[in-house]
Design a protein around this motif. Sequence first.
Motif, mmCIF file in Angstrom:
data_model
loop_
_atom_site.group_PDB
_atom_site.id
_atom_site.type_symbol
_atom_site.label_atom_id
_atom_site.label_comp_id
_atom_site.label_asym_id
_atom_site.label_seq_id
_atom_site.Cartn_x
_atom_site.Cartn_y
_atom_site.Cartn_z
ATOM 1 N N GLU A 1 38.821 102.297 2.489
ATOM 2 C CA GLU A 1 38.576 101.108 1.662
ATOM 3 C C GLU A 1 39.340 101.198 0.343
ATOM 4 O O GLU A 1 39.936 100.218 -0.113
ATOM 5 N N ALA A 2 39.324 102.386 -0.273
ATOM 6 C CA ALA A 2 40.007 102.566 -1.560
ATOM 7 C C ALA A 2 41.511 102.364 -1.415
ATOM 8 O O ALA A 2 42.146 101.715 -2.254
ATOM 9 N N THR A 3 42.083 102.895 -0.338
ATOM 10 C CA THR A 3 43.524 102.752 -0.101
ATOM 11 C C THR A 3 43.895 101.284 0.079
ATOM 12 O O THR A 3 44.894 100.806 -0.475
ATOM 13 N N VAL B 1 44.262 105.821 -5.802
ATOM 14 C CA VAL B 1 43.273 105.847 -4.717
ATOM 15 C C VAL B 1 42.060 106.670 -5.140
ATOM 16 O O VAL B 1 40.913 106.275 -4.911
ATOM 17 N N SER B 2 42.312 107.806 -5.774
ATOM 18 C CA SER B 2 41.221 108.664 -6.243
ATOM 19 C C SER B 2 40.345 107.936 -7.259
ATOM 20 O O SER B 2 39.111 108.013 -7.212
ATOM 21 N N GLU B 3 40.982 107.201 -8.176
ATOM 22 C CA GLU B 3 40.226 106.427 -9.172
ATOM 23 C C GLU B 3 39.404 105.335 -8.494
ATOM 24 O O GLU B 3 38.265 105.065 -8.884
ATOM 25 N N GLU B 4 39.978 104.719 -7.459
ATOM 26 C CA GLU B 4 39.281 103.641 -6.751
ATOM 27 C C GLU B 4 38.094 104.185 -5.962
ATOM 28 O O GLU B 4 37.056 103.532 -5.862
ATOM 29 N N ILE B 5 38.218 105.392 -5.414
ATOM 30 C CA ILE B 5 37.105 106.031 -4.701
ATOM 31 C C ILE B 5 35.924 106.207 -5.652
ATOM 32 O O ILE B 5 34.776 105.907 -5.309
#
Length: 429
Positions: free
Chosen positions: A338-340, A307-311
């Motif tokens: 959105e990332a989650t 999730v952090s990488e997607e943010i």
Amino acid sequence: MTSKVKNLKGLEKELSISFSLKDMDPTIESKLKELSKNLDLKGFRKGKVPMNVVKSKYYQQCYNESLSEHIEQNYIQVIIDEKLNPVAPPKISIDENKNKEKLFFKALIEVMPEVKIVNIEKIKLEKPKLKVKNIDLEKAVEKIADQYKEWNLVERKSKNGDRVKADFSGTINGEEFDNNKAEDFLIEIGSKQLIPGFEEGLIGLKAGEEKKLDITFPKDYQDSKLASKPVNFDIVVKEVLEPKVSEINEEFVKKLGIEDGKIETLHSKIKEGMEKDAITLIDSYMKKNVIKELSKSQKLEVPKTLVSEEISRIDKENNPNGDIKISEKDMEKLYMKEATERVKAGLLLREIINNEKFEITQKNISDWIDTVSRGNNNRSEIENYYMNNEDAKKNMESVILENFAVKWVIEKAEVSEKNYSFDKLMELR
């Protein structure tokens, strides 16, 4: 080696691992011998330095290298034995004070969740269906005619819909800024191409008139240095032009490349284009809707690391040049949901792909390249790019497999159709 796995919050696990320091001795000796083969020290022939001298100078270096290798080897062995699937490299902490004969270390990891796809048939999807009416075709022709409108000079005050030619210069607190001025700049009043208040400020002016305009840059302005700043513009109007929309007749239709000049033929061409565009629009909408509904229907804990990488990825998409400075905390607030959802959808789609064992054929690749090159005349260049660039090819294959998974969900789900006009369909983008 001994090991223990402790479950922490969510998908986090703590691995406590220990091994005998004597296990490192052969590795250290091997490294020292390898190092001595080409060692060139003052007072000794190259490669003939006594081992006690080599050890005195390089033992700690070889010890540290061996320690790193043994920690990694023991960590990997525990991962294999425990059948764990880490999301990212571990966070290692070493306790060197516990025992002089053994080394104790901890590895903090986050593991991939177990993914199970259930109750796909309970997912409800609405599939748009293009319904082209005569009024849609007439509106489309009117838009085309508007694009071909002529601009005629007038000697009156400007109004909404007019085009104004003007010189302007702007300052913030009396100071100039980048791109703060222009000459003979054409502005269509009401087009909303410029910052709020600028176009409206030109209404009611005649050629030769001047105006001072005080407005504020929007807070989300692309140049973060100007965002929310009050700005003062000095404007000189040079010309006012009014639009004259082209008359829709045989001559106009022929100008658009319709040889017979018939409006019916133009309508047919427009409808054909709408139907082609609709295919892409509907596919894109359905993919987004499938991902959304699939994520809602499945219970799945997602790794915080992903999730952090997607943010970070979303922030780069929205702010590619890094113009807007945003803290990590604010970034999480903005993009966490959105990332989650993206990560969850990605894990679910990958599970479907793995379970169904989809295979990509040459026809699938050809069809995909046809889709992405639609409207371009350089299909061969696009094909060469994807087929000869390894990263681009992997990305293409990933998208094709995702599309297979989306299609699989649509086939299993409960799907209803709803008629849309072309304009309403465009709003789904």
